[in-house]
Scaffold this motif. Structure first.
Motif, PDB file in Angstrom:
ATOM      1  N   LYS A  22      50.430  -4.230   8.197  1.00  0.00           N
ATOM      2  CA  LYS A  22      49.626  -5.036   7.273  1.00  0.00           C
ATOM      3  C   LYS A  22      49.284  -6.381   7.902  1.00  0.00           C
ATOM      4  O   LYS A  22      50.131  -7.051   8.487  1.00  0.00           O
ATOM      5  N   THR A  23      48.013  -6.765   7.789  1.00  0.00           N
ATOM      6  CA  THR A  23      47.582  -8.041   8.356  1.00  0.00           C
ATOM      7  C   THR A  23      46.469  -8.646   7.513  1.00  0.00           C
ATOM      8  O   THR A  23      45.699  -7.919   6.870  1.00  0.00           O
ATOM      9  N   GLU A  24      46.379  -9.949   7.499  1.00  0.00           N
ATOM     10  CA  GLU A  24      45.315 -10.630   6.753  1.00  0.00           C
ATOM     11  C   GLU A  24      44.028 -10.583   7.577  1.00  0.00           C
ATOM     12  O   GLU A  24      44.058 -10.626   8.811  1.00  0.00           O
ATOM     13  N   TYR A  25      42.898 -10.477   6.890  1.00  0.00           N
ATOM     14  CA  TYR A  25      41.609 -10.434   7.599  1.00  0.00           C
ATOM     15  C   TYR A  25      40.520 -10.999   6.695  1.00  0.00           C
ATOM     16  O   TYR A  25      40.725 -11.238   5.506  1.00  0.00           O
ATOM     17  N   GLU A  26      39.349 -11.181   7.280  1.00  0.00           N
ATOM     18  CA  GLU A  26      38.202 -11.721   6.559  1.00  0.00           C
ATOM     19  C   GLU A  26      37.184 -10.608   6.353  1.00  0.00           C
ATOM     20  O   GLU A  26      36.576 -10.122   7.317  1.00  0.00           O
ATOM     21  N   PRO A  27      36.984 -10.141   5.107  1.00  0.00           N
ATOM     22  CA  PRO A  27      36.040  -9.049   4.868  1.00  0.00           C
ATOM     23  C   PRO A  27      34.592  -9.534   4.964  1.00  0.00           C
ATOM     24  O   PRO A  27      34.332 -10.740   4.988  1.00  0.00           O
TER      25      PRO A  27
ATOM     26  N   PHE B 107      42.723 -11.487   1.702  1.00  0.00           N
ATOM     27  CA  PHE B 107      42.482 -10.057   1.855  1.00  0.00           C
ATOM     28  C   PHE B 107      43.370  -9.500   2.958  1.00  0.00           C
ATOM     29  O   PHE B 107      43.528 -10.118   4.020  1.00  0.00           O
ATOM     30  N   TYR B 108      43.927  -8.313   2.686  1.00  0.00           N
ATOM     31  CA  TYR B 108      44.810  -7.663   3.652  1.00  0.00           C
ATOM     32  C   TYR B 108      44.337  -6.235   3.913  1.00  0.00           C
ATOM     33  O   TYR B 108      43.691  -5.603   3.084  1.00  0.00           O
ATOM     34  N   ARG B 109      44.695  -5.741   5.090  1.00  0.00           N
ATOM     35  CA  ARG B 109      44.455  -4.340   5.422  1.00  0.00           C
ATOM     36  C   ARG B 109      45.454  -3.921   6.499  1.00  0.00           C
ATOM     37  O   ARG B 109      46.113  -4.765   7.117  1.00  0.00           O
ATOM     38  N   GLY B 110      45.571  -2.621   6.700  1.00  0.00           N
ATOM     39  CA  GLY B 110      46.427  -2.112   7.762  1.00  0.00           C
ATOM     40  C   GLY B 110      45.597  -1.854   9.005  1.00  0.00           C
ATOM     41  O   GLY B 110      44.523  -1.256   8.932  1.00  0.00           O
ATOM     42  N   VAL B 111      46.083  -2.299  10.147  1.00  0.00           N
ATOM     43  CA  VAL B 111      45.319  -2.124  11.384  1.00  0.00           C
ATOM     44  C   VAL B 111      45.582  -0.763  12.009  1.00  0.00           C
ATOM     45  O   VAL B 111      44.847  -0.332  12.903  1.00  0.00           O
ATOM     46  N   GLY B 112      46.618  -0.067  11.546  1.00  0.00           N
ATOM     47  CA  GLY B 112      46.937   1.254  12.078  1.00  0.00           C
ATOM     48  C   GLY B 112      48.122   1.209  13.022  1.00  0.00           C
ATOM     49  O   GLY B 112      48.195   0.348  13.897  1.00  0.00           O
ATOM     50  N   CYS B 113      49.060   2.122  12.811  1.00  0.00           N
ATOM     51  CA  CYS B 113      50.237   2.212  13.676  1.00  0.00           C
ATOM     52  C   CYS B 113      50.744   3.649  13.658  1.00  0.00           C
ATOM     53  O   CYS B 113      50.203   4.508  12.950  1.00  0.00           O
ATOM     54  N   LYS B 114      51.797   3.934  14.416  1.00  0.00           N
ATOM     55  CA  LYS B 114      52.327   5.292  14.486  1.00  0.00           C
ATOM     56  C   LYS B 114      52.853   5.755  13.135  1.00  0.00           C
ATOM     57  O   LYS B 114      52.749   6.926  12.777  1.00  0.00           O
TER      58      LYS B 114
ATOM     59  N   GLY C  43      48.385  -7.955  -2.650  1.00  0.00           N
ATOM     60  CA  GLY C  43      48.520  -7.491  -1.280  1.00  0.00           C
ATOM     61  C   GLY C  43      48.999  -6.053  -1.167  1.00  0.00           C
ATOM     62  O   GLY C  43      49.486  -5.630  -0.112  1.00  0.00           O
ATOM     63  N   ILE C  44      48.840  -5.265  -2.248  1.00  0.00           N
ATOM     64  CA  ILE C  44      49.322  -3.874  -2.241  1.00  0.00           C
ATOM     65  C   ILE C  44      48.260  -2.931  -1.687  1.00  0.00           C
ATOM     66  O   ILE C  44      48.570  -2.006  -0.942  1.00  0.00           O
TER      67      ILE C  44
END
Length: 572
Positions: free
Chosen positions: A468-473, A491-498, A557-558
């Protein structure tokens, strides 16, 4: 191209004659056929078609004519690593088969040894010197089909660890009288593959397994968190054996391949029971299988765990305590409606009340609740079952789904005669349930008299906590949120991981819209007001829309705002 060049020199016929493969008379007949009917086919093709020789004999003669080796290729003579050197699309388009690589020399089987342009292209792509051998296109295609379905090499023993399956147990009845197809399906590789697919799907929290045949490809997809993704592509030739193995496990008729079939499998995974619901459907390229996984451990039988806001939870608990009336849960297929109803039944369950359900099928057995499964083939439909159920002295009735006019009318009558009725409908939002009941033929005054509440819901993927990381949509998304909520958000999103398979999401949570009609809305129902007016009045009276409920979870942030906009496009 190779045969044209050879035939221009009249070499192919001479080579075949010298080898004793064909006679001069057979060659003359083939040439006469070619001339008489204006065939565009080459001499070699006609000789094969007329049964005078085989493709392998033609390829061997061509190889001799051009001074290259001939090989009858097959899976056993290929180095699997060599196949991965050239792109899959290239191999399929030009029908070439890399056999092995020694130092910087790549040996490749081709059906056209004179195609110097193809050989140059192989050298360019692979970065190797190319040594060619001649083979038939039929053998090359058959070998490629064994290795290419997964876009890389598929070796069943490499993907299945027997130790990993030690906690997987099948509860089945072994059939003694088995056909040849059953014998193939019972062989170790197929059994191991099917067990692996089931075991791994449970471990990855998949809700469904799709086994889908195509013309030249067989793919297996898992549905995880509501989204399908490709798990593997076994060899296409294994399709019939895989389907037959699943049919045997589900006690279906393996000889019946033209009609749909449904069945069930019961397995133990790591000591806990898992129910598998199997659906087999005939298609253009063979039978497609879908397996629904029902893991009792994954059912949330607590309303607190379903993602309700504090106010929605308080209000929903209040309405399900009514002594009589109808409470509906709406949403598309796979939105968790039955899970919500089960959680409500668990909360209402006690020794003082008789709770009965009519379902298709019974997804989960709950202790202390009487559950009945409809059987439309035997005439035991929802309306019939519900009519009979009223003579079982129920206090609370759960109807799996209101599908038709008879079921809707009986459910309303049950609600008006002192029973609390819980059921589901397929509508886009909560107020839409009213117009749906009216469309099913229920009189407006009966709807207003019996309906207590409608809960609409969607399942939304949660952000993976590990990445999970904060980003600017984009500005357009921020504008929608500002117009909706009027507050600045992080705003938060997941950047992707294993851990989340690089999706950025892990698990799901529900967003809700709870519509509780008051006297004014009941009067509007009686007067058949439009859905738009009913919705506007509900929002005016404090109903929180699906989208607004989702944005509250974005604030926490869910979930991501993109998921809310994807699943909950409703009027604010």
């Amino acid at each position: 191209m190779s045969q044209i060049a050879v035939e221009n020199k009249m070499q192919l016929g001479q080579l075949l004659l010298a080898r004793g493969v064909v006679t001069a008379e057979q060659i003359e007949k083939a040439l006469a056929e070619q001339k008489e009917k204006g065939h565009r086919k080459l001499l070699g093709e006609l000789l094969v078609e007329m049964g005078y020789c085989t493709e392998n004999q033609i390829a061997s003669a061509l190889a001799e004519a051009y001074g290259v080796p001939y090989a009858q290729v097959g899976p056993k003579i290929c180095d699997t690593k060599a196949i991965e050197i050239l792109p899959r699309e290239f191999l399929e388009e030009y029908i070439v088969l890399p056999l092995f690589k020694v130092h910087d020399v790549l040996t490749v089987a081709v059906s056209e040894p004179t195609n110097v342009f193809l050989i140059d292209e192989i050298e360019r792509i692979s970065g190797c010197k190319v040594q060619i051998v001649c083979s038939t296109s039929k053998d090359i295609k058959a070998t490629l089909q064994t290795y290419l379905p997964a876009a890389n090499v598929f070796v069943i023993d490499d993907i299945i660890d027997d130790e990993g399956l030690k906690d997987f147990t099948l509860i089945e009845n072994i059939t003694q009288d088995i056909s040849d197809l059953e014998e193939v399906a019972g062989q170790s590789p197929v059994v191991k593959l099917v067990n692996y697919l089931l075991y791994n799907a449970v471990r990855e929290n998949a809700s469904d397994i799709h086994i889908e045949p195509d013309d030249k490809k067989l793919r297996v997809r898992y549905r995880v968190d509501g989204m399908l993704y490709e798990k593997m592509c076994p060899p296409h030739q294994m399709h019939s054996a895989i389907v037959s193995r699943i049919k045997i496990m589900a006690e279906l008729d393996i000889a019946q391949r033209r009609l749909p079939q449904d069945g069930g499998i019961h397995v133990l995974v790591e000591g806990r029971p898992i129910d598998l619901r199997v659906s087999v459907m005939p298609g253009n390229f063979g039978e497609k299988v879908v397996i629904r996984i029902i893991d009792m451990q994954k059912f949330f039988f607590s309303l607190e765990s379903l993602g309700f806001t504090y106010e929605n939870l308080r209000l929903f608990r209040e309405v399900i305590q009514y002594p009589n009336g109808i409470v509906l849960v709406t949403g598309p297929t796979g939105s968790g409606k039955n899970t919500t109803l089960y959680a409500a039944l668990v909360e209402l369950n006690s020794d003082e009340v008789n709770i009965c359900t009519v379902e298709d099928p019974v997804e989960c057995n709950i202790e202390g609740i009487n559950q009945f499964q409809v059987n439309e083939g035997a005439g035991f439909e929802f309306s019939t079952a519900l009519r009979s159920l009223l003579r079982q002295d129920p206090d609370i009735i759960m109807v799996g789904e209101i599908r038709d006019e008879p079921t809707a009318n009986i459910a309303v009558q049950a609600a008006l005669t002192g029973h609390l009725v819980l059921s589901t409908l397929h509508t886009n939002d909560a107020p839409g349930a009213i117009t749906r009941l009216l469309d099913l033929g229920v009189a407006p005054y009966l709807v207003s008299a019996s309906l207590i509440a409608v809960l609409a819901q969607r399942l939304v993927r949660k952000i993976c906590p590990n990445c999970k990381t904060e980003y600017e949509p984009p500005t357009s998304i921020k504008k929608i949120v500002e117009e909706t909520d009027g507050e600045a958000l992080k705003f938060y999103r997941g950047v992707g991981c294993k851990k989340c398979r690089n999706t950025g999401y892990a698990g799901r949570i529900a967003v809700h819209e709870l519509f509780v009609p008051n006297d004014e809305i009941m009067e509007m129902i009686n007067e058949r007001h439009s859905l738009k007016k009913l919705r506007a009045k509900g929002l005016e009276n404090g109903m929180v829309s699906l989208q607004l409920d989702g944005i509250e979870k974005v604030k926490a942030g869910i979930i991501s705002i993109e998921e809310v906009l994807r699943t909950a496009q409703t009027e604010i």
